[in-house]
Design an enzyme around this catalytic site. Sequence first.
Site: not given
Length: 474
Positions: A105, A146, A191, A323-324, A329
Site C-alpha cells: 500500500t 492488490n 574429476t 595484499s597489504s 600478490k
Amino acid sequence: MSPVASSRIEKDLLGTLEVPADAYYGIQTLRAVNNFRLSGVPLSHYPKLVVALAMVKQAAADANRQLGHLPEDKHAAISEACARLIRGDFHEQFVVDMIQGGAGTSTNMNANEVIANIALEAMGHTKGEYKYLHPNNDVNMAQSTNDAYPTAIRLGLLLGHDTLLASLDSLIQAFAAKGVEFAGVLKMGRTQLQDAVPMTLGQEFHAFATTLGEDLDRLRRLAPELLTEVNLGGTAIGTGINADPGYQKLAVERLAAISGQPLKPAADLIEATSDMGAFVLFSGMLKRTAVKLSKICNDLRLLSSGPRTGINEINLPPRQPGSSIMPGKVNPVIPEAVNQVAFEVIGNDLALTLAAEGGQLQLNVMEPLIAYKIFDSIRLLQRAMDMLREHCITGITANVERCHELVEHSIGLVTALNPYIGYENSTRIAKTALESGRGVLELVREEKLLDEATLADILLPENMIAPRLIPLRA
C-alpha cells in the site's frame, strides 16, 4: 515579501503532518518513510518498477476516461504526470523503503501522491490541493494496491528483462570466443580434483558458454509465459469490486499498448491476486543462473591458481594489488565478487520463497519482499555478468607450455593409451610412474610398448579429445 513556506500541512484518518513543501509525495508516503527504515533501499533504486507503476496508473486513467468516470481535465493532467515519470523525471520522489508492511500500500500511495501532485501543478494548482485532483479518488480510481502493485511488479520485470538477457548473451559470446581462441591448447581434464583425461582449454570454455546458453534460452521463454498474465481490474481480492464492468478489459489493453508488452488478463483473478507462484519460478531460474556462474568462477579461480604452486593453466587479467602484507600478490577479485553475488541471489531466492509461502487466504502481504528480492537479483546478476565479461573473461590468456607440461607428466595420460597397450600394462605403467616420478610416455618408450609413429598418432590432440578407438593388434 513573505518567506516561502518550507512545508505544507496534509491530513489523513490519523491526523495531520507537515510534508516538505518541495515534496511531490504526500502524507501517506511520509508516514511510510517514518515507519519503515529497514533496507535503506527506496523504490527509486529500481527505475523499471517506478516506470511500471506510472504505466499502470496511465492505463487505469485511460480506461476510466473512456468509460466516462474520469473528467477530461483530470485525465490530461494525470497523463502528463505519468508521461514524465515514464521519461525518468521525479523518480527521486519514490522514497518508500522496498520492505514495508501493508502488502505494498505504501508503494501504491507513493505513486498515487506523486502523480497527483505533478498533475495538480499541471492544472495550475499547488501541491496538496487535493480537492481539485485526489490521489485516491482520481489517480487510484477502480484500483486497489492488490491489483495495481503486483501488475506493476510483473511489468517492471518484463521491462528490465531484455537488459538482463543482453548481459547474459554478451557473457556467453565472450566465453565462446575464448573457446575458439583456446581450441588448440591441450590440457588435462580433472574429476574430483584428480587427473582424468586430456581435453582442450577451448572445450572447457566452450562448455561454460553452453551451460549459460541453456539458461538464456529458458529465460527468454519463461518471462513471457509467467509474467504477462496480470490481475489488473481485480481490485481488492479479485472480484473487481468498485470497478466498472468494462474496466478490466480496457485497462489491460491500454497497459499492453503503453508498455509494448503482450499483457493479458489472468484467467482467475482471485488466484492471480493470492498466488505468488510465477515469482517463485522466475526467481528459481535466476538462482540457477547464479549457481552456474558461481561454479564457473570457482573453476576460473582454480585454473589460475598459483602462479608457482597452483594449477596456473590460465592467467586472469590483474585488476588490483592483492595484499597489504604480501608484495606482488594479485588475487582473482572479479570471480570472487561474482561468487558473492551468486550467494546473495541464492539467498534472495530463499527469502522470496518463504515470502511466497507466507501468504494467507486471498492476499499475500509479503509481496514487498518478493518484489525487493527479485529486482535485486536481476540487478546484481546483470552487473556481475557485465563485470565478469569486461574485467575478466575478455582478458584471459592461456599458459600453453604449462598446459602441455601437465599433460605430459600426468598419470591420466595412460587412459588414452589403455586401448592400445591394455588395462594391465596401463595399470602397471601408471603405478610405476607414480612411484618413480617418471613420465608415462618415458616408461612406454622404455618398454617399447608402442612405436613412435603409433604413439605420436595417439597423442595428437584431435585424437585424444574426441571418440576414437583402434582395435588392439592380435
